[in-house]
Design an enzyme around this catalytic site. Structure first.
Site, PDB file in Angstrom:
ATOM      1  N   GLY A 111      -9.565  37.041  40.365  1.00  0.00           N
ATOM      2  CA  GLY A 111     -10.071  35.712  40.011  1.00  0.00           C
ATOM      3  C   GLY A 111     -11.390  35.420  40.709  1.00  0.00           C
ATOM      4  O   GLY A 111     -12.367  34.955  40.100  1.00  0.00           O
ATOM      5  N   THR A 132      -6.927  42.285  48.179  1.00  0.00           N
ATOM      6  CA  THR A 132      -5.650  41.778  47.655  1.00  0.00           C
ATOM      7  C   THR A 132      -4.546  42.761  48.014  1.00  0.00           C
ATOM      8  O   THR A 132      -4.775  43.982  47.987  1.00  0.00           O
ATOM      9  CB  THR A 132      -5.639  41.573  46.121  1.00  0.00           C
ATOM     10  OG1 THR A 132      -4.292  41.419  45.677  1.00  0.00           O
ATOM     11  CG2 THR A 132      -6.231  42.739  45.335  1.00  0.00           C
ATOM     12  N   ASP A 134      -2.244  43.294  46.091  1.00  0.00           N
ATOM     13  CA  ASP A 134      -1.804  43.852  44.800  1.00  0.00           C
ATOM     14  C   ASP A 134      -2.485  45.177  44.436  1.00  0.00           C
ATOM     15  O   ASP A 134      -1.992  45.917  43.585  1.00  0.00           O
ATOM     16  CB  ASP A 134      -2.050  42.850  43.663  1.00  0.00           C
ATOM     17  CG  ASP A 134      -1.375  41.515  43.896  1.00  0.00           C
ATOM     18  OD1 ASP A 134      -0.424  41.466  44.697  1.00  0.00           O
ATOM     19  OD2 ASP A 134      -1.803  40.522  43.289  1.00  0.00           O
ATOM     20  N   ARG A 266       2.330  39.243  52.808  1.00  0.00           N
ATOM     21  CA  ARG A 266       0.922  38.834  52.865  1.00  0.00           C
ATOM     22  C   ARG A 266       0.493  38.375  54.248  1.00  0.00           C
ATOM     23  O   ARG A 266      -0.698  38.203  54.494  1.00  0.00           O
ATOM     24  CB  ARG A 266       0.704  37.685  51.872  1.00  0.00           C
ATOM     25  CG  ARG A 266       0.003  38.127  50.645  1.00  0.00           C
ATOM     26  CD  ARG A 266       0.026  37.125  49.552  1.00  0.00           C
ATOM     27  NE  ARG A 266      -0.449  35.803  49.906  1.00  0.00           N
ATOM     28  CZ  ARG A 266      -0.532  34.806  49.023  1.00  0.00           C
ATOM     29  NH1 ARG A 266      -0.170  35.013  47.773  1.00  0.00           N
ATOM     30  NH2 ARG A 266      -0.966  33.638  49.374  1.00  0.00           N
TER      31      ARG A 266
END
Ligand code: F6P
Length: 339
Positions: A111, A132, A134, A266
């Site tokens: 994003g 990230t 991810d 995280r």
């Protein structure tokens, strides 16, 4: 030269190491001035920022989270002509000039990098740094944050093994990753998961049940099922791990338990690998700025730092290919992907 730096999107371990890498190189090597923008693009919209000296960057290498704060503000969302939201990109541009910035460093995931690309098209000098847990940013082999998340997830799977064995249960663990299965794949392999479910490989619950029942028949006392949060969940009222857990008990009669690991993945201090990668990215970003090579994202290709155009990265995802060698090797060793 005065540069601004912001961190946007979900946080991850290693952000502060990247801020330090950019800042120290910018200040020490190039004599630049550094400004930290608060809370991602919100800080650019509200003009909230603070000057950062070299001293401010000391002691942050090992810190989790981000010293600048973050938000999921997407300034271009709904920014159609005639709408109130059009103001956000305009405000960012105005504030960039008022603050006297010559470059804005955007540390973030998909994003953020998309917004960075749009700001670059609007004429701002922008450099991106991919972060990230991810690991789904296109154009780079790896993002920082991923290694730490895989370490945490693997430790969790290791811990489930012993309790699964004591109780002869099937243990499901749901891991983050958004629409990508990287965390589940890597920690599933590192933790010896018997079943690994990732969004890129559609599963059939009957196949999973059949596989687990067969293991029980072979007197294997327990099984570990690693589930990426992004796999298909037909029951939106519960987590996918809970849905699968119920289905497996229904189909096999075997006892199951599920764990949703969540934000533990995280938080906290970055792994040494993430500290090194974030430092490399940060320092390379400062070099790119000094060379005025704007509109780029720093990336890792075959362990070399390179830069790729933000316009190429924007709007794409790096997903696990079902033919990924790791998937093939795991299949060859008997791991089920639910197919
Ligand atoms: O992108 C990182 C990530 O942790 C994803 O794995 C997860 O789907 C998402 O962020 C959670 O977002 P939020 O912080 O908005 O809850």
């Amino acid at each position: 030269m005065k540069i601004g730096i912001l961190t946007a999107g979900g946080d991850c371990p290693g952000i502060n190491a990247a801020i330090r890498g950019v800042g120290k190189t910018a200040i020490v090597k190039y004599g630049m001035e550094l400004v930290g923008i608060s809370d991602g693009f919100t800080g650019m919209i509200n003009k909230e920022y603070t000057s950062l000296t070299e001293k401010d960057l000391s002691g942050i290498l090992t810190l989790g989270g981000t010293i600048l704060g973050t938000s999921r503000e997407k300034p271009f969302k709904n920014s159609v002509k005639g709408s109130k939201e059009i103001k956000k990109p305009v405000l960012i541009k105005e504030h960039y000039e008022q603050m006297g910035l010559e470059c804005l460093v955007c540390i973030g995931g998909n994003g953020t990098l998309k917004t960075a690309s749009l700001l670059s098209q609007e004429g701002l000098n922008v450099v991106g740094i991919p972060k990230t847990i991810d690991n789904d940013v296109w154009g780079t082999d790896i993002t920082f944050g991923f290694d730490s998340a895989v370490n945490i997830a693997t430790e969790a799977i290791d811990r489930l093994h012993s309790t699964a064995n004591s109780h002869k249960r099937i243990m499901l663990i749901e891991l983050m990753g958004h629409n990508a299965g990287w965390i589940a794949l890597y920690s599933g392999i590192a933790g010896g998961g018997d079943v690994i479910l990732i969004p890129e490989i559609p599963y059939k619950v009957e196949k999973i049940a059949e596989y687990l029942f067969h293991r029980a028949e072979e007197n294997k006392p327990y099984s570990i099922v690693v589930v990426a949060e992004g796999v298909e969940n037909p029951d939106k009222t519960k987590s996918v791990a809970r849905y699968l857990s119920n289905m497996i008990t229904e189909l096999t009669g075997l006892e199951t338990r599920e764990t949703v690991l969540g934000y533990i993945q995280r938080g906290g201090t970055p792994s040494p690998m993430d500290r090194v990668l974030a430092t490399r990215y940060g320092s390379a970003a400062a070099d790119i700025i000094a060379a005025r090579d704007f509109g780029k994202m720093v990336a890792l290709k075959n362990n070399e730092i390179v830069s790729v155009p933000l316009a190429d990265v924007a709007g794409k995802l790096k997903l696990v290919s079902p033919d990924n060698p790791l998937v093939m090797q795991a299949r060859n060793m008997g791991t089920s992907f639910g197919t």
